[in-house]
Write an enzyme that holds these catalytic residues in place. Structure first.
Site, short mmCIF file in Angstrom:
data_model
loop_
_atom_site.label_atom_id
_atom_site.label_comp_id
_atom_site.label_asym_id
_atom_site.label_seq_id
_atom_site.Cartn_x
_atom_site.Cartn_y
_atom_site.Cartn_z
N LYS A 27 39.85 45.26 40.03
CA LYS A 27 41.13 45.10 40.75
C LYS A 27 41.48 46.45 41.42
O LYS A 27 40.65 46.99 42.15
CB LYS A 27 42.23 44.61 39.80
N HIS A 124 42.09 34.88 44.43
CA HIS A 124 42.61 35.28 43.13
C HIS A 124 44.12 35.02 43.09
O HIS A 124 44.81 35.16 44.11
CB HIS A 124 42.30 36.75 42.84
N GLU A 193 40.80 30.30 36.29
CA GLU A 193 41.71 31.31 35.75
C GLU A 193 43.13 30.74 35.73
O GLU A 193 43.82 30.79 36.75
CB GLU A 193 41.69 32.57 36.62
O1 LIG Z 1 39.84 39.15 37.77
C1 LIG Z 1 39.96 38.94 36.59
C2 LIG Z 1 41.00 38.12 36.03
O2 LIG Z 1 42.14 38.04 36.83
C3 LIG Z 1 41.33 38.41 34.62
O3 LIG Z 1 42.01 39.63 34.46
P1 LIG Z 1 42.48 40.04 32.98
O4 LIG Z 1 41.30 39.77 32.09
O5 LIG Z 1 42.82 41.47 33.07
O6 LIG Z 1 43.62 39.13 32.63
#
Ligand SMILES: O=C[C@H](O)COP(=O)(O)O
Length: 275
Positions: A27, A124, A193
């Site tokens: 991210k 996303h 997700e």
């Molecule tokens: O890109 C990955 C997902 O949004 C999961 O992120 P996270 O594991 O930090 O909640």
């Protein structure tokens, strides 16, 4: 620019023959220096993976999705790594649907492909919520990604906690939109997700994830495709989760719980059935 889509592997119809996939998106968490050091540590772990177990890269696909600025240097780091670590797939967190033009600040999928990007994350939840992405814009981008020879990794998920059937219905709207836009033989990764499980303390429940994924997998739109369609789970995923989901999901898409290279490597080994 490539005009066809090279497969990460040959299409396969059964869970047993769909190659597992695990990856991380950093991210906007890391500095450029931390990205370089994270990638270097993972590549070292993969290059020196202890025998007699097979190296995870022999049996599964592994991807790393850094920010746009560091992507080209990460691609160079990966291609310079000793085999089989050089097989790690480098991905992007987004792209534009146009290949070139007057789109200040945007990133062309053609340029991503040119610098060694193999997989592009699209839609996303954070991009849908903060940057106005819609099913239609995600579908356009997925089409462009495929046209540039890369694999779209499309994030789908319901917004609120609820029952499995409602969640699957909401997810299927997103899935249908993207699958209608890409050629039927194109390889696609769907990252399930649930929005409410992203950035949380723990992932969504195993029964919920498996139930929704089973419904998506069994839909005519997914089941009837010729192209390889893998479904991974993301949302507070980390070490210890994959075994509980195995059989239903093809892998994991990690965020925070892969920020330490050792934690990511541990999950990689679990997905490869080595840990
Ligand atoms: O890109 C990955 C997902 O949004 C999961 O992120 P996270 O594991 O930090 O909640």
């Amino acid at each position: 620019m490539a005009t066809h889509q090279p497969k990460l592997e040959a299409p396969a119809a059964t869970p047993a023959t769909r190659r597992r996939l695990v990856g991380v998106s950093t991210k906007m968490y890391f500095s450029a220096a931390r990205t370089a050091s994270f990638v270097s540590s993972i590549l070292t772990l993969l290059a020196t993976s202890p025998s007699p177990s097979p190296n995870p890269l022999e049996t599964i696909d592994i991807f790393i999705i850094p920010d746009h600025i560091t992507l080209a240097s990460v691609a160079r780091q990966v291609s310079a790594a000793p085999s089989p670590a050089d097989r790690v797939l480098v991905g992007a967190q987004d792209c534009h649907s146009a290949l070139s033009g007057a789109f200040t600040g945007a990133v062309s999928p053609a340029v991503l492909a040119e610098v060694g990007c193999r997989i592009v994350e699209l839609g996303h939840a954070e991009r849908r919520r903060l940057f106005g992405e819609t099913d239609a814009s995600v579908a356009e981008k997925a089409k462009a990604v495929v046209a540039c020879g890369m694999v779209p990794l499309v994030c789908v998920g319901e917004r609120e906690v609820g029952v499995m059937g409602d969640a699957a219905e909401e997810v299927m709207v997103q899935v249908r939109s993207v699958l209608a836009a890409v050629p039927g033989d194109a390889e696609v990764v769907l990252a399930y997700e649930p929005v409410w499980a992203i950035g949380a303390a723990a992932p969504a429940g195993v029964e919920h994830v498996c139930g929704v994924v089973r419904m998506v997998r069994g839909s005519d739109e997914v089941n009837g495709r010729i192209g390889l369609t893998r479904i991974v789970y993301g949302g507070s995923a980390g070490p210890g989760l994959f075994r509980r989901l195995a059989g239903e999901v093809d892998g994991l898409f990690l965020g925070r719980f892969a920020h330490e290279p050792e934690g990511f490597y541990k999950t990689i080994c679990e997905v490869a059935d080595m840990g």
